[in-house]
Design a protein around this motif. Structure first.
Motif, PDB file in Angstrom:
ATOM      1  N   ARG A 251      -3.136  -3.264  -9.150  1.00 27.66           N
ATOM      2  CA  ARG A 251      -2.037  -2.584  -9.150  1.00 27.66           C
ATOM      3  C   ARG A 251      -1.615  -2.327  -7.990  1.00 27.66           C
ATOM      4  O   ARG A 251      -2.226  -1.643  -7.183  1.00 27.66           O
ATOM      5  CB  ARG A 251      -2.172  -1.376 -10.178  1.00 27.66           C
ATOM      6  CG  ARG A 251      -2.460  -1.578 -11.656  1.00 27.66           C
ATOM      7  CD  ARG A 251      -2.559  -0.546 -12.381  1.00 27.66           C
ATOM      8  NE  ARG A 251      -3.293  -0.874 -13.643  1.00 27.66           N
ATOM      9  CZ  ARG A 251      -3.296   0.010 -14.710  1.00 27.66           C
ATOM     10  NH1 ARG A 251      -2.606   1.084 -14.620  1.00 27.66           N
ATOM     11  NH2 ARG A 251      -3.874  -0.498 -15.871  1.00 27.66           N
TER      12      ARG A 251
ATOM     13  N   SER B 229       6.176   9.719  -4.028  1.00 28.46           N
ATOM     14  CA  SER B 229       5.181   9.767  -4.878  1.00 28.46           C
ATOM     15  C   SER B 229       4.654  11.413  -4.924  1.00 28.46           C
ATOM     16  O   SER B 229       4.700  12.205  -4.063  1.00 28.46           O
ATOM     17  CB  SER B 229       3.789   8.979  -4.431  1.00 28.46           C
ATOM     18  OG  SER B 229       4.201   7.689  -4.417  1.00 28.46           O
TER      19      SER B 229
ATOM     20  N   HIS C 261       5.690   9.163  -9.482  1.00 23.35           N
ATOM     21  CA  HIS C 261       6.695   9.430  -8.443  1.00 23.35           C
ATOM     22  C   HIS C 261       7.901  10.015  -8.865  1.00 23.35           C
ATOM     23  O   HIS C 261       8.365  10.233 -10.122  1.00 23.35           O
ATOM     24  CB  HIS C 261       7.041   8.313  -7.345  1.00 23.35           C
ATOM     25  CG  HIS C 261       7.839   7.250  -7.977  1.00 23.35           C
ATOM     26  ND1 HIS C 261       7.414   6.061  -8.850  1.00 23.35           N
ATOM     27  CD2 HIS C 261       9.037   6.836  -8.264  1.00 23.35           C
ATOM     28  CE1 HIS C 261       8.093   5.366  -9.385  1.00 23.35           C
ATOM     29  NE2 HIS C 261       9.371   5.798  -8.586  1.00 23.35           N
TER      30      HIS C 261
ATOM     31  N   GLU D 226       1.771  -0.625  -5.246  1.00 21.40           N
ATOM     32  CA  GLU D 226       3.127   0.247  -5.133  1.00 21.40           C
ATOM     33  C   GLU D 226       3.462   0.295  -3.580  1.00 21.40           C
ATOM     34  O   GLU D 226       2.643   0.330  -2.719  1.00 21.40           O
ATOM     35  CB  GLU D 226       2.819   1.775  -5.383  1.00 21.40           C
ATOM     36  CG  GLU D 226       3.962   2.752  -5.183  1.00 21.40           C
ATOM     37  CD  GLU D 226       4.332   3.059  -6.723  1.00 21.40           C
ATOM     38  OE1 GLU D 226       4.888   2.178  -7.539  1.00 21.40           O
ATOM     39  OE2 GLU D 226       4.066   4.348  -7.145  1.00 21.40           O
TER      40      GLU D 226
ATOM     41  N   PHE E 135       1.512   2.711 -12.396  1.00 23.91           N
ATOM     42  CA  PHE E 135       0.590   2.678 -11.069  1.00 23.91           C
ATOM     43  C   PHE E 135       0.027   4.152 -11.674  1.00 23.91           C
ATOM     44  O   PHE E 135       0.102   5.147 -10.654  1.00 23.91           O
ATOM     45  CB  PHE E 135       1.538   2.911  -9.911  1.00 23.91           C
ATOM     46  CG  PHE E 135       0.578   2.776  -8.838  1.00 23.91           C
ATOM     47  CD1 PHE E 135       0.062   1.306  -8.315  1.00 23.91           C
ATOM     48  CD2 PHE E 135       0.194   3.981  -7.849  1.00 23.91           C
ATOM     49  CE1 PHE E 135      -0.765   1.501  -7.211  1.00 23.91           C
ATOM     50  CE2 PHE E 135      -0.518   3.842  -6.888  1.00 23.91           C
ATOM     51  CZ  PHE E 135      -0.828   2.628  -6.244  1.00 23.91           C
TER      52      PHE E 135
ATOM     53  N   TYR F 256      -5.970  -0.155  -6.867  1.00 29.59           N
ATOM     54  CA  TYR F 256      -4.774   0.549  -6.809  1.00 29.59           C
ATOM     55  C   TYR F 256      -4.430   0.132  -5.328  1.00 29.59           C
ATOM     56  O   TYR F 256      -5.261   0.880  -4.529  1.00 29.59           O
ATOM     57  CB  TYR F 256      -4.573   1.893  -7.136  1.00 29.59           C
ATOM     58  CG  TYR F 256      -4.820   2.023  -8.731  1.00 29.59           C
ATOM     59  CD1 TYR F 256      -6.094   2.253  -9.108  1.00 29.59           C
ATOM     60  CD2 TYR F 256      -3.744   2.491  -9.575  1.00 29.59           C
ATOM     61  CE1 TYR F 256      -6.011   2.385 -10.684  1.00 29.59           C
ATOM     62  CE2 TYR F 256      -4.021   2.861 -10.813  1.00 29.59           C
ATOM     63  CZ  TYR F 256      -4.965   2.605 -11.379  1.00 29.59           C
ATOM     64  OH  TYR F 256      -5.260   3.007 -12.933  1.00 29.59           O
TER      65      TYR F 256
ATOM     66  N   CYS G 157      -1.637   0.909  -2.287  1.00 25.57           N
ATOM     67  CA  CYS G 157      -0.349   1.425  -1.921  1.00 25.57           C
ATOM     68  C   CYS G 157      -0.207   1.847  -0.502  1.00 25.57           C
ATOM     69  O   CYS G 157      -1.189   2.116   0.169  1.00 25.57           O
ATOM     70  CB  CYS G 157      -0.464   2.784  -2.675  1.00 25.57           C
ATOM     71  SG  CYS G 157       1.355   3.633  -2.565  1.00 25.57           S
TER      72      CYS G 157
ATOM     73  N   GLY H   7       7.576   6.216 -13.709  1.00 25.14           N
ATOM     74  CA  GLY H   7       6.636   5.379 -13.258  1.00 25.14           C
ATOM     75  C   GLY H   7       5.519   5.322 -14.491  1.00 25.14           C
ATOM     76  O   GLY H   7       4.906   6.521 -14.706  1.00 25.14           O
TER      77      GLY H   7
END
Ligand SMILES: Cc1cc2nc3c(=O)[nH]c(=O)nc-3n(C[C@H](O)[C@H](O)[C@H](O)COP(=O)(O)OP(=O)(O)OC[C@H]3O[C@@H](n4cnc5c(N)ncnc54)[C@H](O)[C@@H]3O)c2cc1C
Length: 241
Positions: free
Chosen positions: A234, A57, A39, A236, A103, A208, A210, A100
Motif C-alpha cells: 500500500r 496525514s 489524513h 501513499e 492506507f 505500507y 509513504c 482515506g
C-alpha cells in the motif's frame, strides 16, 4: 469514520520537531475520531478570499477532538512554510476529514506489518506504530525510516523509545549523513537495505510505503522486484519529484 464538509479547527499547540518540521495539535469540535493512517485536508483562506488546500496525514489515531499533524517545510511551497513558521496557537484553520480508507491499519490481522517511510512520510506510519503498540501488536511491526540526517527525523525520540522498549523493530537509513559511530552505509534505500531490514516476502507481510512520490515509486518497484506481490503493497505519495 469519514465525514464530509469543512470544519473549523483551532491550533492548540505548534512545536518544532526538526529544523524544518513542526508538530501541530488541532482541536476540531465534533471530530469523530480517526483510524491509523488517515489524513485531513487543510484549507487556508487569505484576506482577499484566495484559498489553498493541501492534504496532511494524521499522526494520532482514535477518539478525541484533538489531532496531531507534522508538517515539513517545502522551500518555496505555498502552504507548508506558513504551517511550519507562521501559524500560532489560537489560530483557526479549516479541516475536512478524516479521509482515506485504504492506507489504514486496523488491529486484528495475523500478518506481519512492514512500514517504510521517507522523510515526512513517517506521519501516518507513526499513527500505525502507536495503534499497533496499544493493540500489543508491535512485535509484528518493522519500520524502515529513511531520512537525510538524524536531526531530520520526525518522531525520532518516540521511535527510539518504542524500539528500545521491545516495540517495533526500527531501522534507520541515512541518505546524507549518519550520526557519529554509525556502522552502516549512507545512501538511498536499495535492494540490500530492503532485504536486510524488512520482512521477507515469504512471511506475506502487508507493506505500507509513504513519502515523496519518487521515494515511494522507487521503493515499491524494488519491493516487487524482491518478490512482494503488488497487492500486498500500500502506497501513499506526498508529492514532489
Ligand atoms: C495524502 C497526503 C498526505 C500528506 N501528508 C503530509 C504530512 O503529513 N506532512 C507533510 O509535511 N506533507 C504531507 N503531504 C504533502 C502536502 O500535502 C503538501 O504537498 C506539502 O506540504 C507541500 O505543500 P506546499 O503548498 O508547501 O508546496 P507547493 O506550493 O504545493 O509545491 C511547491 C513545490 O514543491 C513540490 N512538492 C510538493 N510536495 C512535495 C513533497 N511532499 N516533497 C517534495 N516536493 C514537494 C511541488 O512539486 C512544487 O514543485 C501529504 C500529501 C498527501 C497527498
Amino acid at each position: 469514520m469519514t465525514v464530509g464538509g469543512w470544519q473549523p479547527a483551532r491550533v492548540v499547540e505548534a512545536v518544532g520537531t526538526t529544523p524544518s518540521a513542526r508538530l501541530l495539535h488541532l482541536q476540531v469540535p465534533g471530530w469523530p475520531g480517526n483510524e491509523a493512517g488517515q489524513h485531513v485536508d487543510i484549507r487556508l483562506t487569505a484576506e482577499d478570499g484566495y484559498q489553498a488546500v493541501r492534504s496532511y496525514s494524521i499522526g494520532s489515531y482514535g477518539p478525541g477532538e484533538t489531532i496531531e499533524l507534522a508538517v515539513d517545510e517545502i522551500p518555496d511551497g505555498e502552504v507548508s512554510p506558513y504551517l511550519v513558521r507562521d501559524v500560532l496557537p489560537g489560530d483557526e484553520l479549516e479541516v475536512k476529514g478524516p479521509l482515506g480508507g485504504y492506507f489504514v491499519w486496523r488491529p486484528g490481522g495475523a500478518e506481519p506489518v512492514q512500514l517504510i517511510a521517507g522523510g515526512s512520510g513517517i506521519v501516518p506510519l507513526m499513527a500505525i506504530v502507536r495503534a499497533a503498540t496499544d493493540a500489543r501488536a508491535a512485535a509484528s511491526v518493522r519500520l524502515l525510516y529513511s531520512v537525510r540526517t538524524a536531526e531530520d527525523a520526525i518522531y525520532r525520540d518516540e521511535l527510539e523509545r518504542q524500539a528500545s522498549n521491545g516495540g517495533v523493530a526500527l531501522t534507520w537509513r541515512y541518505t546524507r549523513g549518519a550520526p557519529g559511530g554509525w556502522q552502516g552505509r549512507v545512501g538511498r534505500v536499495d535492494d540490500d537495505v530492503l532485504r536486510a531490514a524488512t520482512w521477507e516476502p515469504g512471511r506475506e507481510p502487508i507493506v505500507y510505503v509513504c513519502g515523496p512520490t519518487g521515494f515511494v515509486e522507487h521503493v515499491a518497484d524494488a519491493l516487487v522486484g524482491l518478490g512482494h506481490p503488488p497487492a500486498r503493497i500500500r502506497t501513499e505519495r506526498f508529492g514532489g519529484a
